[in-house]
Design a protein around this motif. Sequence first.
Motif, PDB file in Angstrom:
ATOM      1  N   PRO A 170       0.830  -1.126  -0.005  1.00 59.18           N
ATOM      2  CA  PRO A 170      -0.064  -0.181   0.253  1.00 59.18           C
ATOM      3  C   PRO A 170       1.029   1.239   0.083  1.00 59.18           C
ATOM      4  CG  PRO A 170       0.057  -0.832   2.252  1.00 59.18           C
ATOM      5  CD  PRO A 170       1.199  -1.549   1.437  1.00 59.18           C
ATOM      6  N   MET A 171       0.233   2.303  -0.502  1.00 58.89           N
ATOM      7  CA  MET A 171       0.694   3.607  -0.384  1.00 58.89           C
ATOM      8  C   MET A 171      -0.236   4.796  -0.188  1.00 58.89           C
ATOM      9  SD  MET A 171       2.953   5.796  -3.446  1.00 58.89           S
ATOM     10  CE  MET A 171       1.774   6.122  -4.294  1.00 58.89           C
ATOM     11  N   THR A 172      -0.120   5.543   0.856  1.00 57.71           N
ATOM     12  CA  THR A 172      -0.951   6.556   1.122  1.00 57.71           C
ATOM     13  C   THR A 172      -0.726   7.612  -0.119  1.00 57.71           C
ATOM     14  OG1 THR A 172       0.498   8.009   2.197  1.00 57.71           O
ATOM     15  CG2 THR A 172      -1.002   6.446   3.592  1.00 57.71           C
ATOM     16  N   THR A 173      -1.766   8.458  -0.544  1.00 64.79           N
ATOM     17  CA  THR A 173      -1.679   9.084  -1.856  1.00 64.79           C
ATOM     18  C   THR A 173      -1.052  10.653  -1.476  1.00 64.79           C
ATOM     19  OG1 THR A 173      -4.069   9.607  -1.885  1.00 64.79           O
ATOM     20  CG2 THR A 173      -3.372   7.839  -3.025  1.00 64.79           C
ATOM     21  N   GLY A 174      -1.359  10.955  -0.263  1.00 67.82           N
ATOM     22  CA  GLY A 174      -1.109  12.280  -0.027  1.00 67.82           C
ATOM     23  C   GLY A 174      -2.295  13.141  -0.093  1.00 67.82           C
ATOM     24  N   SER A 175      -3.228  12.621  -0.657  1.00 70.03           N
ATOM     25  CA  SER A 175      -4.619  13.188  -0.867  1.00 70.03           C
ATOM     26  C   SER A 175      -5.777  12.710  -0.039  1.00 70.03           C
ATOM     27  CB  SER A 175      -5.128  13.256  -2.422  1.00 70.03           C
ATOM     28  OG  SER A 175      -6.302  13.551  -2.732  1.00 70.03           O
ATOM     29  N   LYS A 176      -6.549  11.751  -0.652  1.00 71.84           N
ATOM     30  CA  LYS A 176      -7.771  11.078   0.067  1.00 71.84           C
ATOM     31  C   LYS A 176      -7.772   9.451   0.205  1.00 71.84           C
ATOM     32  CE  LYS A 176     -11.241  12.736  -2.308  1.00 71.84           C
ATOM     33  NZ  LYS A 176     -12.564  12.835  -2.652  1.00 71.84           N
ATOM     34  N   GLY A 177      -6.990   8.834  -0.884  1.00 73.87           N
ATOM     35  CA  GLY A 177      -6.987   7.638  -0.688  1.00 73.87           C
ATOM     36  C   GLY A 177      -5.586   6.772  -0.567  1.00 73.87           C
ATOM     37  N   VAL A 178      -5.786   5.663  -1.091  1.00 66.34           N
ATOM     38  CA  VAL A 178      -4.516   4.781  -1.161  1.00 66.34           C
ATOM     39  C   VAL A 178      -4.309   4.179  -2.651  1.00 66.34           C
ATOM     40  CG1 VAL A 178      -3.890   2.252  -0.308  1.00 66.34           C
ATOM     41  CG2 VAL A 178      -4.543   4.239   1.388  1.00 66.34           C
ATOM     42  N   HIS A 179      -2.953   3.794  -2.887  1.00 66.40           N
ATOM     43  CA  HIS A 179      -2.634   3.187  -4.081  1.00 66.40           C
ATOM     44  C   HIS A 179      -2.433   1.795  -3.436  1.00 66.40           C
ATOM     45  CE1 HIS A 179      -1.938   6.576  -7.170  1.00 66.40           C
ATOM     46  NE2 HIS A 179      -3.111   6.535  -6.830  1.00 66.40           N
ATOM     47  N   VAL A 180      -2.960   0.711  -4.110  1.00 66.27           N
ATOM     48  CA  VAL A 180      -2.341  -0.655  -3.617  1.00 66.27           C
ATOM     49  C   VAL A 180      -1.547  -1.276  -4.961  1.00 66.27           C
ATOM     50  CG1 VAL A 180      -2.960  -3.260  -3.531  1.00 66.27           C
ATOM     51  CG2 VAL A 180      -4.244  -1.208  -2.284  1.00 66.27           C
ATOM     52  N   VAL A 181      -0.300  -1.585  -4.917  1.00 68.25           N
ATOM     53  CA  VAL A 181       0.542  -1.505  -5.884  1.00 68.25           C
ATOM     54  C   VAL A 181       1.006  -3.022  -6.209  1.00 68.25           C
ATOM     55  CG1 VAL A 181       2.727  -0.884  -7.056  1.00 68.25           C
ATOM     56  CG2 VAL A 181       1.408   0.670  -5.699  1.00 68.25           C
ATOM     57  N   ARG A 245       2.760  16.184  -2.393  1.00 63.14           N
ATOM     58  CA  ARG A 245       1.493  16.519  -3.237  1.00 63.14           C
ATOM     59  C   ARG A 245       1.143  18.085  -2.882  1.00 63.14           C
ATOM     60  NH1 ARG A 245      -1.725  12.299  -4.843  1.00 63.14           N
ATOM     61  NH2 ARG A 245      -2.169  13.989  -6.218  1.00 63.14           N
ATOM     62  N   ALA A 246       0.442  18.748  -3.969  1.00 66.52           N
ATOM     63  CA  ALA A 246       0.167  20.025  -3.933  1.00 66.52           C
ATOM     64  C   ALA A 246      -0.977  20.186  -3.202  1.00 66.52           C
ATOM     65  CB  ALA A 246       0.129  20.459  -5.436  1.00 66.52           C
ATOM     66  N   ARG A 247      -0.913  20.139  -1.786  1.00 69.46           N
ATOM     67  CA  ARG A 247      -2.244  20.283  -0.804  1.00 69.46           C
ATOM     68  C   ARG A 247      -1.397  20.968   0.234  1.00 69.46           C
ATOM     69  NH1 ARG A 247      -6.559  17.014  -1.581  1.00 69.46           N
ATOM     70  NH2 ARG A 247      -7.052  17.181   0.491  1.00 69.46           N
ATOM     71  N   PRO A 248      -2.370  21.685   1.039  1.00 74.04           N
ATOM     72  CA  PRO A 248      -1.957  22.375   2.162  1.00 74.04           C
ATOM     73  C   PRO A 248      -1.198  21.459   3.178  1.00 74.04           C
ATOM     74  CG  PRO A 248      -4.142  23.275   1.815  1.00 74.04           C
ATOM     75  CD  PRO A 248      -3.672  22.144   0.662  1.00 74.04           C
ATOM     76  N   GLY A 249      -0.076  21.989   3.926  1.00 81.85           N
ATOM     77  CA  GLY A 249       0.690  21.143   4.707  1.00 81.85           C
ATOM     78  C   GLY A 249       1.753  20.113   4.066  1.00 81.85           C
ATOM     79  N   ALA A 250       1.771  20.188   2.791  1.00 77.83           N
ATOM     80  CA  ALA A 250       2.724  19.461   1.811  1.00 77.83           C
ATOM     81  C   ALA A 250       2.928  17.771   2.140  1.00 77.83           C
ATOM     82  CB  ALA A 250       4.087  20.137   2.412  1.00 77.83           C
ATOM     83  N   PRO A 251       1.482  17.223   2.054  1.00 80.92           N
ATOM     84  CA  PRO A 251       1.529  15.702   2.381  1.00 80.92           C
ATOM     85  C   PRO A 251       2.135  15.062   1.292  1.00 80.92           C
ATOM     86  CG  PRO A 251      -0.649  16.664   1.371  1.00 80.92           C
ATOM     87  CD  PRO A 251       0.371  17.795   1.776  1.00 80.92           C
ATOM     88  N   VAL A 252       2.907  13.898   1.711  1.00 81.60           N
ATOM     89  CA  VAL A 252       3.580  13.096   0.894  1.00 81.60           C
ATOM     90  C   VAL A 252       2.905  11.819   0.452  1.00 81.60           C
ATOM     91  CG1 VAL A 252       5.805  11.767   0.663  1.00 81.60           C
ATOM     92  CG2 VAL A 252       5.795  14.043   1.680  1.00 81.60           C
ATOM     93  N   ALA A 253       3.095  11.401  -0.686  1.00 79.50           N
ATOM     94  CA  ALA A 253       2.318   9.987  -1.048  1.00 79.50           C
ATOM     95  C   ALA A 253       3.387   8.860  -0.411  1.00 79.50           C
ATOM     96  CB  ALA A 253       2.531   9.876  -2.668  1.00 79.50           C
ATOM     97  N   THR A 254       3.013   8.249   0.413  1.00 81.42           N
ATOM     98  CA  THR A 254       4.196   7.471   1.202  1.00 81.42           C
ATOM     99  C   THR A 254       3.979   5.984   1.179  1.00 81.42           C
ATOM    100  OG1 THR A 254       4.252   9.300   2.688  1.00 81.42           O
ATOM    101  CG2 THR A 254       5.164   7.511   3.312  1.00 81.42           C
ATOM    102  N   ARG A 269      -3.148  11.495   4.351  1.00 79.70           N
ATOM    103  CA  ARG A 269      -2.041  12.762   4.463  1.00 79.70           C
ATOM    104  C   ARG A 269      -1.069  12.507   5.853  1.00 79.70           C
ATOM    105  NH1 ARG A 269      -7.128  14.159   2.776  1.00 79.70           N
ATOM    106  NH2 ARG A 269      -7.642  15.157   4.758  1.00 79.70           N
ATOM    107  N   HIS A 270      -0.990  11.478   6.277  1.00 77.73           N
ATOM    108  CA  HIS A 270      -0.393  11.213   7.447  1.00 77.73           C
ATOM    109  C   HIS A 270       1.052  11.757   7.552  1.00 77.73           C
ATOM    110  CE1 HIS A 270       0.690   9.333  11.474  1.00 77.73           C
ATOM    111  NE2 HIS A 270       1.465   8.939  11.037  1.00 77.73           N
TER     112      HIS A 270
END
Length: 307
Positions: A170-181, A245-254, A269-270
Amino acid sequence: MRDTHTMRVGRRGVEIHRPDKVLFPADGDGGKEYTKGDLVAYYRAVAPFMLPHLRGRPLMLERHPDGLDGPMFMQKNTPGHYPDWIERVEVPKEGGTVVHPVCEDAATLVYLADQACLTLHRWLSKVGAADRPDRLVFDLDPAVDDFEQVREAAGDVRDLLDRLGLPSVPMTTGSKGVHVVVPVHGHDDFDAVRDFAKEVAEELARTHPERLTTEARKKARGNRLYLDVQRNAYAQTAVAPFTVRARPGAPVATPLTWDQLDDPAVDARHWTLADAVDQARTNPWAGAMSRGRALGPARRRLAALRG
């Protein structure tokens, strides 16, 4: 702070322009602001962990020259003024070709950060086999910003893939969801990989019709989570692991482990520009991406499950 200085990155000297320019303004909840200098420092620090996910892959760049408060544009073609030492790849498109940048080293990553490239979107295939992906991605897109819905759906995807004999991460997207790779062996073309992903998503939606959907039209989804497999196509991209990611707080796809995803404290956005390097150092996908899997056996298992 000086308007321009040269940063030594490996064997290269990379000019950094206006490092004090604010790209991420402080949000209304007292969140920290981040400058271009912060972005450059992050990408330089995360490079050893991020580069294995970028090397050899065409990129699309999401640039915000004036930060979150200014205009954004997506860049595929590599401008002529980019340094010669940045790798490029010319790939076919309808009616012509596109010359994409390819990030092979830390200096390129730092240069792109100086260009106010906040987010790197990568192809799921590599140079030399652009039509044959070695990654399959399920993009879990919730109808509302509800990470518990995402967490549960990610578990559903993982469990089915386990039954099919396919490892996943899994990877958090830094937005709302998750990518399962899923790592795949790169012998199938995009159409075959996407068709398989669609069959998996349809089986999940059939099993959990009250929670999951493959309906592309937002109006038809209701409150169900959308299992998006459309990124598994030629010239499509997915956000790169460890990209900001281009969102407030500079979240990262992790990238993270499945155990970490089960933690109620974790959401999409953890991790942010401030602490994602610490997560990268834990090597959450250790060994998972080293061997791509053939889809033939998984197809047969899925067909048996569907009867």
